[in-house]
Scaffold this active site. Structure first.
Site, PDB file in Angstrom:
ATOM      1  N   LYS A 268      39.357  21.645  65.280  1.00 51.98           N
ATOM      2  CA  LYS A 268      39.497  20.488  66.156  1.00 51.98           C
ATOM      3  C   LYS A 268      40.730  20.642  67.049  1.00 51.98           C
ATOM      4  O   LYS A 268      41.656  21.400  66.736  1.00 51.98           O
ATOM      5  CB  LYS A 268      39.654  19.215  65.319  1.00 51.98           C
ATOM      6  CG  LYS A 268      38.450  18.837  64.487  1.00 51.98           C
ATOM      7  CD  LYS A 268      38.759  17.602  63.660  1.00 51.98           C
ATOM      8  CE  LYS A 268      37.561  17.190  62.814  1.00 51.98           C
ATOM      9  NZ  LYS A 268      36.461  16.642  63.623  1.00 51.98           N
ATOM     10  N   ARG A 342      27.534  16.501  56.967  1.00 57.06           N
ATOM     11  CA  ARG A 342      26.100  16.488  56.650  1.00 57.06           C
ATOM     12  C   ARG A 342      25.751  17.559  55.619  1.00 57.06           C
ATOM     13  O   ARG A 342      24.792  17.390  54.857  1.00 57.06           O
ATOM     14  CB  ARG A 342      25.301  16.681  57.936  1.00 57.06           C
ATOM     15  CG  ARG A 342      25.465  18.020  58.613  1.00 57.06           C
ATOM     16  CD  ARG A 342      25.097  17.992  60.070  1.00 57.06           C
ATOM     17  NE  ARG A 342      26.049  17.231  60.860  1.00 57.06           N
ATOM     18  CZ  ARG A 342      25.952  17.025  62.165  1.00 57.06           C
ATOM     19  NH1 ARG A 342      24.936  17.540  62.832  1.00 57.06           N
ATOM     20  NH2 ARG A 342      26.855  16.322  62.793  1.00 57.06           N
TER      21      ARG A 342
END
Length: 490
Positions: A268, A342
């Site tokens: 990130k 996920r």
């Protein structure tokens, strides 16, 4: 005292008199209009009153004053009182909107007010060593006026509502405390230890699986995410088993527990990466909800499953293009290592089914795309079949968690097509929250399932009268209340 829009001082004549007419003066000057969260504090000059001061909090139009606004007004009032170092606070309950039958459910307003006052006690500066800006929370009283009768049954019902609201507020604050912890203190092992204590103290069953047990289950998705960190993963399992209940539905609550998310190899940007300590807010919500469910002795069996790990770019970290095999046997091509939530939820949903779940709800800070779609005030709600999604939304509305149903068009799954594996872990930027939900659906076994994407709502970027800056505790009350609605499930 809540004050409604354009309410004349005569509505609270005795209180106006006790302030020496200060309320009438403020009303006439426009200082007091009743706009939501507007405040006025003034002394009570009439010494026959026990209180020395009164705090008026705007509550909007009376016809729009439901339990959600009552909860927020109570939070605002409690927070204002605490910043003024008030030692004792009595909140005068003023019920608003009637229910569908035309009656005002005073107990619902008592519960919402108790929740709000408790939420106002949260303070995020737990590591400050020289902060004298806040006093201890005030001793709280809810003053109930104009109830239908004073019977023992009514008294018990209101006392029960008060206790329930207090508990749900405390559990929400507990989730906020966990989500506020920095990554160096709340590692996966520390998270599991603290969560186990929180839930066990309420009487629920607790099991924490270590990395070897996770490997024995074949959870390649969870282990793949954990590979880049020196901190080993954990899988928390909580069980609420009501006495004598051996049949019927089994609700599973599954929460994402990434204690720090660097993005892995797909790292990130540095700006705001500190916020990624809250990537376990979904897991914290499940932990706190399980405490409430066990304490309130929900009538059905409930399972909580929280996979927890860090997502780091270490030398052994999973790489874009790697293939991971889930516990269910499905293979996933990792296109972006920052789509890690996920992955761990996929294995956790499978495990919840293995433990006997008949209905599933997962909650996760899953996608930035949901924030683009819905902003910072409303969480995304996905799932199947429609009746189950509607059930979760109705409970959330009553609990004060704002959800908005999102589509799950099957053809969007084409964006997850892989040339080498069963599917990929991301479908790119278009409809990112939808493709993430479709990924999770592959691990639900087509059970009734709802997915709450709280990426935009788990953290408040700025202080509001009813919510301090920082972790929000979103979804705790929804998850805790859901098992008590089982009679309306299909």
């Amino acid at each position: 005292v809540p004050w409604f829009t354009n309410e004349p001082p005569a509505a609270l004549a005795a209180l106006n008199e006790a302030t020496g007419g200060e309320l009438a003066r403020a009303r006439a000057s426009g200082e007091l209009t009743g706009k939501p969260y507007e405040s006025l504090i003034t002394p009570l000059t009439d010494r026959r009153w026990k209180a020395a001061r009164v705090l008026i909090v705007g509550a909007g139009p009376r016809e729009e004053y439901g339990t959600d606004l009552a909860r927020r007004v109570a939070t605002a009032g409690g927070a204002m009182a605490r910043t003024r170092r008030v030692a004792r606070l009595a909140f005068v309950l003023r019920a608003g909107q009637p229910d569908a039958s035309g009656d005002v459910d005073v107990a619902s307003f008592v519960q919402a007010t108790a929740e709000g006052l408790t939420l106002g006690e949260f303070h995020g500066g737990s590591y400050k060593t020289a902060d004298a800006s806040l006093s201890a929370p005030p001793q709280l009283t809810i003053a109930v006026r104009d109830i239908e009768d004073g019977s023992p049954e009514t008294t018990r019902r209101l006392e029960s509502a008060l206790a329930r609201g207090r508990l749900l507020g405390e559990c929400s604050n507990q989730a906020r405390q966990l989500a506020n912890e920095p990554g160096n203190t709340l590692t996966p092992r520390a998270f599991a230890d603290r969560a186990a204590q929180i839930v066990a103290d309420a009487g629920a069953g607790v099991e924490v699986l270590d990395e070897q047990q996770i490997a024995d289950l074949g959870m390649g998705l969870l282990l793949g995410v954990a590979r880049g960190s020196s901190e080993p993963p954990r899988l928390m399992v909580f069980r609420h088993q009501p006495h004598g209940v051996t049949t019927g539905p089994v609700l599973a609550l599954v929460g994402k527990g990434v204690t720090f998310d660097s993005g892995g190899i797909s790292i990130k940007p540095a700006e705001n990466m500190d916020r990624m300590k809250d990537d376990m807010a979904g897991g914290a919500a499940v932990v706190a909800a399980m405490r409430a469910i066990a304490t309130l002795n929900a009538p059905i069996r409930v399972i909580g499953v929280v996979p927890t790990t860090e997502n780091m770019p270490g030398g052994r970290a999973v790489k874009p293009g790697d293939i991971l095999r889930s516990a269910e046997g499905k293979t996933v091509e990792v296109m972006n290592t920052d789509a890690e939530g996920r992955l761990i939820l996929g294995d956790a949903l499978w495990y919840a089914r293995k433990l006997g779940a008949t209905h599933l709800v997962d909650v996760a800070t899953l996608t930035g795309a949901i924030t683009v779609a819905l902003g910072k005030q409303i969480s995304g709600l996905f799932g199947t079949p429609p009746w189950w999604v509607d059930q979760v939304r109705r409970v959330a509305d009553r609990a004060g968690d704002r959800l908005w149903p999102m589509p799950l068009a099957a053809d969007y799954f084409d964006q997850l097509k892989s040339e080498i594996a069963d599917f990929t872990n991301t479908g790119g930027r278009p409809a990112g929250s939808i493709t993430a939900a479709l990924f999770l659906r592959e691990f639900t076994g087509r059970l009734p399932w709802a997915h709450l994407d709280i990426a935009g709502t788990a953290w408040a970027e700025e202080t509001k009268p009813y919510l301090s800056k920082g972790p929000s505790g979103v979804a705790v009350r929804t998850l805790a209340e859901l098992p008590f609605t089982v009679e309306s499930w299909k």
